[in-house]
Design an enzyme around this catalytic site. Structure first.
Site, mmCIF file in Angstrom:
data_model
loop_
_atom_site.group_PDB
_atom_site.id
_atom_site.type_symbol
_atom_site.label_atom_id
_atom_site.label_comp_id
_atom_site.label_asym_id
_atom_site.label_seq_id
_atom_site.Cartn_x
_atom_site.Cartn_y
_atom_site.Cartn_z
ATOM 1 N N GLU A 2 -4.206 -25.110 -13.301
ATOM 2 C CA GLU A 2 -4.427 -23.733 -12.878
ATOM 3 C C GLU A 2 -3.246 -22.825 -11.927
ATOM 4 O OE1 GLU A 2 -7.803 -24.713 -10.663
ATOM 5 O OE2 GLU A 2 -9.021 -25.372 -12.225
ATOM 6 N N GLY B 191 -0.991 -20.552 -9.783
ATOM 7 C CA GLY B 191 -0.745 -19.109 -9.528
ATOM 8 C C GLY B 191 0.473 -19.084 -9.208
ATOM 9 N N TYR C 195 0.376 -17.285 7.936
ATOM 10 C CA TYR C 195 0.907 -18.571 8.027
ATOM 11 C C TYR C 195 2.201 -18.674 8.472
ATOM 12 C CZ TYR C 195 -2.313 -18.145 3.867
ATOM 13 O OH TYR C 195 -3.426 -17.878 2.864
ATOM 14 N N CYS D 58 -0.857 -1.710 14.367
ATOM 15 C CA CYS D 58 -0.884 -2.235 15.625
ATOM 16 C C CYS D 58 -1.444 -3.510 15.987
ATOM 17 C CB CYS D 58 -1.823 -1.135 16.601
ATOM 18 S SG CYS D 58 -1.489 0.947 15.893
ATOM 19 N N TYR E 47 0.163 -13.929 -3.780
ATOM 20 C CA TYR E 47 -0.826 -13.670 -2.422
ATOM 21 C C TYR E 47 0.298 -12.872 -1.857
ATOM 22 C CZ TYR E 47 -2.360 -18.281 -4.241
ATOM 23 O OH TYR E 47 -2.792 -19.108 -5.170
HETATM 24 N N1 LLP Z 1 -6.964 -23.612 -8.414
HETATM 25 C C1 LLP Z 1 -7.590 -23.387 -7.247
HETATM 26 C C2 LLP Z 1 -9.224 -24.119 -7.316
HETATM 27 C C3 LLP Z 1 -7.276 -22.758 -6.096
HETATM 28 O O1 LLP Z 1 -8.026 -22.973 -5.053
HETATM 29 C C4 LLP Z 1 -5.830 -22.244 -6.122
HETATM 30 C C5 LLP Z 1 -5.542 -21.570 -4.858
HETATM 31 C C6 LLP Z 1 -5.180 -22.251 -7.295
HETATM 32 C C7 LLP Z 1 -5.654 -22.975 -8.465
HETATM 33 C C8 LLP Z 1 -3.657 -21.774 -7.327
HETATM 34 O O2 LLP Z 1 -2.860 -22.369 -6.540
HETATM 35 P P1 LLP Z 1 -1.415 -21.952 -6.629
HETATM 36 O O3 LLP Z 1 -1.001 -22.580 -7.840
HETATM 37 O O4 LLP Z 1 -1.255 -20.701 -6.478
HETATM 38 O O5 LLP Z 1 -0.873 -22.934 -5.435
HETATM 39 N N2 LLP Z 1 -2.949 -17.460 0.194
HETATM 40 C C9 LLP Z 1 -2.362 -18.667 0.239
HETATM 41 C C10 LLP Z 1 -2.579 -19.549 -0.932
HETATM 42 C C11 LLP Z 1 -4.113 -19.901 -1.072
HETATM 43 C C12 LLP Z 1 -4.287 -20.708 -2.407
HETATM 44 C C13 LLP Z 1 -5.878 -21.048 -2.416
HETATM 45 N N3 LLP Z 1 -5.936 -21.474 -3.764
HETATM 46 C C14 LLP Z 1 -0.918 -18.665 0.254
HETATM 47 O O6 LLP Z 1 -0.445 -17.110 0.509
HETATM 48 O O7 LLP Z 1 -0.137 -19.445 0.489
#
Ligand code: LLP
Length: 408
Positions: free
Chosen positions: A258, A260, A301, A326, A355
């Site tokens: 999965e 992203g 972050y 602001c 993100y």
């Molecule tokens: N699968 C699940 C169950 C997840 O919770 C997430 C991300 C992904 C897949 C995808 O993860 P990735 O491959 O994108 O790392 N807003 C934060 C990241 C939050 C991730 C939440 N879950 C940032 O900007 O770093």
């Protein structure tokens, strides 16, 4: 990339996505798992633009969704139902119902209570719910604490012993069919060891379930592959895949992942225009037209994104790049070495495909940015800039009622 032209055509602040790069990121990961049955379910939360999801659908991607909204978007973008999975720690009844009616591949269960809800709803709908259980392997992923998810101190998944209990319950239910097993230990992972350790723990559980006659078809390793924002070393997709595959010897399972960020992160650029510069006795600030409502990662972050001024390289000095919102926390970059700027100069912020837009908001009643795709050297709009009308649409009709209420 001709940022000047893009700014002229579409104005700023602007998100720009390199669709060719997304394609190569996707294919590289897919190829890493070749030799095994695999399905890449793109994590829509990273960037949920419909055209971007459709681009991935054309490449054969599935979707990892965490809300009914994301499930609907996956369908609208053209992802087939048998490639859609539904994750998330707090699914509402109506969302579970939608997933069952749409007959998606499976629902990732995150608690005993949720398994009960799914069973009840499936039975009411006279359907069989395909499920997988999200296991919390209690492993430190060594990433930012806000995006670490595989430790017992996090709210995600269930312990291994509870997972076993849930599978037995699922097997004995007339309305549930256990088909997979799932874990996801965190995001922006840059070390292989925790992934390998988690995969090993969960594959051992899979083997022990098989002894109980619970044979699962899907091994879902979540997302989390990190990308290069600065000088961090990253995991190569091939090594990632090999380390997971090593733990699955002798098992006939389809691998699901999965991702992203690793698909869209480094394919995105945020383009913003300089409004003003100012200095106090301590600091220099470059004030731009993009802000934390457009890109919240730096504020939330303390995330680093490579940031540079277009077309100038001389007389550099340190500055914070800040937005008009602001809040003192409204910065896009801190202590960047940057030349003197003037009104309308352009600043590029890299690796903002993941993100970025998906975490944007209307804070300070700021309209959200436009989004543009670049593919085969051509640019096209994939989301128009928001207008004030979009922001007030869901409130404006109540003004009249408010007046009536106050008049009575
Ligand atoms: N699968 C699940 C169950 C997840 O919770 C997430 C991300 C992904 C897949 C995808 O993860 P990735 O491959 O994108 O790392 N807003 C934060 C990241 C939050 C991730 C939440 N879950 C940032 O900007 O770093």
């Amino acid at each position: 990339m001709d940022f000047e032209k893009l700014a002229k055509t579409y104005n700023t602040p602007l998100y720009i996505y390199d669709f060719d790069k997304i394609k190569s990121n996707f294919n590289r990961l897919k190829d890493s798992f070749s030799g095994r049955k695999s399905l890449i379910c793109y994590a829509i939360k990273a960037n949920s633009n419909l055209s971007l999801i459709r681009h991935l659908a054309r490449l054969g991607a599935g979707a990892d969704c965490v809300s009914s909204g994301e499930i609907e978007k996956a369908f609208i973008a053209g992802i087939p139902k048998y490639k859609i999975i539904f994750s998330g720690v707090g699914k509402r009844d109506d969302e579970i119902e939608l997933a069952l009616k749409k007959d998606i591949l499976f629902i990732n269960i995150e608690s005993e209570g949720e398994l009960g809800r799914v069973e009840e709803i499936a039975s009411k709908l006279k359907r069989i719910a395909r499920i997988s259980v999200r296991v919390n392997p209690d492993i430190d992923p060594k990433t930012h604490p806000y995006i670490s998810t595989g430790l017992n101190s996090n709210k995600f998944g269930v312990d291994i012993d509870i997972a076993k209990k849930l599978y037995i319950k699922a097997k004995n239910s007339k309305s549930i069919e256990p088909v997979g097993i799932h874990f996801h230990i965190g995001s922006q992972l840059t070390e292989l060891e925790p992934i390998k350790e988690a995969s090993k723990k969960v594959s051992d559980l899979l083997r022990s379930l098989s002894v109980l006659d619970i044979d699962l078809k899907f091994f879902d390793v979540g997302g989390g592959l990190g990308i290069k924002y600065g000088d961090e070393k990253i995991i190569e997709p091939y090594d990632y895949a090999q380390n997971i595959l090593d733990t699955l010897k002798g098992l006939d399972v389809t691998i699901i992942c999965e991702p992203g960020r690793s698909i869209v992160g480094d394919a995105g650029f945020f383009l913003t225009k300089v409004l003003y510069e100012k200095r106090n006795h301590q600091k220099r600030f470059v004030i731009v037209d993009g802000a934390m409502n457009d890109l919240i990662r730096p504020s939330l972050y303390n995330a680093y994104h490579k940031t540079y001024l277009l077309g100038k390289n001389e007389n550099k000095s340190r500055a914070d790049i800040v937005g008009p919102v602001c809040e003192s926390g409204d910065f896009l970059a801190k202590d960047v070495e940057i030349s003197d700027t003037k009104h309308n100069d352009l600043i590029v912020i890299e690796s903002t495909g993941a993100y970025g837009m998906s975490m944007s908001s209307n804070y300070n009643t700021r309209a959200r940015a436009a989004e543009v795709a670049i593919e085969g050297g051509h640019d096209r709009l994939i989301r128009r800039r928001e207008h004030l009308e979009d922001i007030i649409e869901s409130e404006i009709e109540y003004l009249r009622m408010d007046d009536e209420f106050n008049a009575s």
